[in-house]
Design a protein around this motif. Structure first.
Motif, mmCIF file in Angstrom:
data_model
loop_
_atom_site.group_PDB
_atom_site.id
_atom_site.type_symbol
_atom_site.label_atom_id
_atom_site.label_comp_id
_atom_site.label_asym_id
_atom_site.label_seq_id
_atom_site.Cartn_x
_atom_site.Cartn_y
_atom_site.Cartn_z
ATOM 1 N N GLN A 188 0.816 -1.205 0.000
ATOM 2 C CA GLN A 188 0.000 0.000 0.000
ATOM 3 C C GLN A 188 0.853 1.260 0.000
ATOM 4 N N VAL A 189 2.144 1.127 -0.225
ATOM 5 C CA VAL A 189 3.048 2.275 -0.225
ATOM 6 C C VAL A 189 3.671 2.428 -1.607
ATOM 7 N N LEU A 190 3.568 3.618 -2.172
ATOM 8 C CA LEU A 190 4.150 3.912 -3.479
ATOM 9 C C LEU A 190 5.608 4.309 -3.288
ATOM 10 N N ASP A 191 6.523 3.427 -3.672
ATOM 11 C CA ASP A 191 7.936 3.750 -3.460
ATOM 12 C C ASP A 191 8.566 4.325 -4.722
ATOM 13 N N ALA A 192 9.771 4.889 -4.550
ATOM 14 C CA ALA A 192 10.421 5.610 -5.634
ATOM 15 C C ALA A 192 10.790 4.703 -6.803
ATOM 16 N N ARG A 193 11.134 3.442 -6.529
ATOM 17 C CA ARG A 193 11.527 2.528 -7.606
ATOM 18 C C ARG A 193 10.378 2.292 -8.579
ATOM 19 N N PHE A 194 9.209 1.956 -8.022
ATOM 20 C CA PHE A 194 8.059 1.682 -8.885
ATOM 21 C C PHE A 194 7.607 2.962 -9.582
ATOM 22 N N LEU A 195 7.573 4.080 -8.848
ATOM 23 C CA LEU A 195 7.160 5.342 -9.449
ATOM 24 C C LEU A 195 8.093 5.741 -10.580
ATOM 25 N N GLU A 196 9.386 5.531 -10.382
ATOM 26 C CA GLU A 196 10.352 5.860 -11.438
ATOM 27 C C GLU A 196 10.089 5.043 -12.700
ATOM 28 N N MET A 197 9.811 3.760 -12.532
ATOM 29 C CA MET A 197 9.535 2.917 -13.696
ATOM 30 C C MET A 197 8.258 3.350 -14.400
ATOM 31 N N VAL A 198 7.241 3.726 -13.621
ATOM 32 C CA VAL A 198 5.968 4.131 -14.214
ATOM 33 C C VAL A 198 6.129 5.431 -15.003
ATOM 34 N N VAL A 199 6.838 6.410 -14.419
ATOM 35 C CA VAL A 199 7.066 7.661 -15.146
ATOM 36 C C VAL A 199 7.880 7.390 -16.411
ATOM 37 N N ARG A 200 8.806 6.455 -16.311
ATOM 38 C CA ARG A 200 9.605 6.138 -17.493
ATOM 39 C C ARG A 200 8.760 5.484 -18.585
ATOM 40 N N VAL A 201 7.725 4.766 -18.193
ATOM 41 C CA VAL A 201 6.797 4.228 -19.193
ATOM 42 C C VAL A 201 6.233 5.376 -20.035
ATOM 43 N N ALA A 202 5.806 6.456 -19.363
ATOM 44 C CA ALA A 202 5.262 7.605 -20.087
ATOM 45 C C ALA A 202 6.313 8.226 -21.000
ATOM 46 N N VAL A 203 7.567 8.286 -20.525
ATOM 47 C CA VAL A 203 8.645 8.855 -21.330
ATOM 48 C C VAL A 203 8.867 8.021 -22.590
ATOM 49 N N GLU A 204 8.915 6.706 -22.436
ATOM 50 C CA GLU A 204 9.240 5.849 -23.582
ATOM 51 C C GLU A 204 8.039 5.578 -24.485
ATOM 52 N N ILE A 205 6.833 5.709 -23.953
ATOM 53 C CA ILE A 205 5.659 5.685 -24.840
ATOM 54 C C ILE A 205 5.744 6.863 -25.802
ATOM 55 N N ASN A 206 6.165 8.028 -25.263
ATOM 56 C CA ASN A 206 6.419 9.227 -26.070
ATOM 57 C C ASN A 206 5.215 9.616 -26.923
ATOM 58 N N ASN A 207 4.041 9.565 -26.317
ATOM 59 C CA ASN A 207 2.799 9.918 -27.001
ATOM 60 C C ASN A 207 2.040 10.883 -26.090
ATOM 61 N N CYS A 208 1.828 12.110 -26.554
ATOM 62 C CA CYS A 208 1.199 13.133 -25.714
ATOM 63 C C CYS A 208 -0.245 12.794 -25.359
#
Length: 374
Positions: A188-208
């Motif tokens: 139930q805790v959002l840690d930096a590792r998982f959050l970093e991977m999720v944000v990187r998904v948005a970066v690599e999807i590269n679709n606005c």
């Protein structure tokens, strides 16, 4: 919306043992699926955003192609409960241009008994472990050891991965769950590792058009949702007032002005890791203070909106992240037709954190940012 052909690989048709379907946590033994591995090249000097800057707006990324291909394949095979492309959507008249969708077919995301699962969100319940079709699992994402990102067509699910699972009750095109797999102490805790991977998904999807959403859980495991919206959501049009600017560090935090729910905007054009660390620690602080919150990641990972809600007796149920962003779903034609900006403004302002609480959160956020960024 870009349409791509499904990957021709019979091994993608997953088969799970019966015992895997009812277990409380996802069991990946014996399953082989496509694995997308993040490259290491652009993590040097924390400058991930530079990794996709060379791509034109018309050029589709590998990860974007993979997600849409797999999602459309499931759509063609009839895995969704309805055709989301047939839903009626309108802009609510008024200054903020809220969006409303009429979707009388939408139901709970696999849950029938809310009380049993102690959930009060009506739009974001995940029970992938109870799915009847293992083909709802599209692929997974993990950190690789090669310089460039790569796609492995078929492999066993690794630890510390993100499972990409379709939402059979989609709110928009490409709606999926992003579920952490085998992350230690991530419940139930959002840690930096998982959050970093999720944000990187948005970066690599590269679709606005791609947005990611997170609803802070109280009685369930951590996961994100994502889908494609053709236009900006209402909150993305709102003016902002800079609260914290790290200068050459490349991150800044702003308050969203004239919006009915208290909102902070975390943004960076270059320093990916520091932005994620500040955001993760801020979310941990909110959890400690028992302040409900939601996240929306947009602009190819460069912006993260933090919506702050108040848990009171009058507002026992929190809004979903897309509602906080100004996108509302209606099951009834009458409610859809009668929806007004005034009604939706009240819906948002009623659950918003108060001014005093918001001031405290802003102070904590700036303190955290100063500690990490400097």
């Amino acid at each position: 919306m870009v349409t791509v052909k499904p990957i021709a690989d019979n091994n993608l048709l997953l088969r799970c043992a019966t015992e895997q379907l009812g277990c409380p946590h996802f069991c990946s033994q014996g399953i082989k699926i496509p694995i997308y591995c993040f490259g290491t090249k652009y993590l040097i000097d924390n400058s991930l955003f530079g990794g996709v800057s060379h791509m034109s707006e018309e050029e589709q990324s590998l990860l974007d192609s993979l997600l849409l291909a797999q999602w459309e394949e499931r759509m063609w095979k009839g895995h969704f409960k309805y055709d989301i492309t047939a839903s009626e959507i309108k802009v609510i008249r008024g200054r903020r241009k809220f969006l409303a969708q009429l979707n009388s077919d939408r139901s709970m995301d696999g849950l029938q008994d809310l009380k049993k699962h102690k959930m009060c969100h009506q739009e974001d319940v995940l029970v992938f472990e109870q799915t009847k079709h293992c083909e709802e699992l599209l692929f997974c994402i993990t950190n690789g050891d090669k310089a460039d990102s790569e796609l492995i067509p078929s492999a066993a699910v690794p630890n510390d991965a993100i499972l990409i699972v379709i939402n059979v009750n989609p709110i928009e095109y490409g709606h999926v769950f992003l579920v952490p797999h085998a992350f230690d102490r991530l419940d139930q805790v959002l840690d930096a590792r998982f959050l970093e991977m999720v944000v990187r998904v948005a970066v690599e999807i590269n679709n606005c058009s791609f947005r990611l959403f997170y609803n802070c859980p109280r009685h369930s495991r951590v996961y994100f949702q994502a889908c494609y919206f053709p236009d900006l959501l209402p909150v993305e049009h709102m003016p902002v007032d800079i609260l914290f600017d790290a200068g050459q560090k490349g991150i800044h935090i702003s308050t969203v002005i004239d919006y009915p729910i208290k909102t902070l905007l975390f943004a960076s054009n270059c320093n990916f890791k520091i932005m994620v660390e500040v955001l993760a620690e801020t979310c941990s602080c909110l959890l400690d203070k028992d302040i409900p919150y939601n996240l929306m990641i947009s602009d190819c990972g460069k912006k993260v909106f933090l919506f702050l809600q108040a848990q009171t007796l009058s507002t026992p149920c929190n809004l979903s992240a897309w509602e906080c962003g100004g996108y509302f779903l209606f099951k009834s034609r009458q409610e859809f037709d009668e929806a007004t900006e005034a009604v939706l403004l009240k819906r948002l302002s009623t659950v918003s954190l108060d001014d005093e609480g918001f001031a405290t959160v802003k102070q904590s956020c700036c303190r955290i940012a100063c500690k990490i960024a400097f």
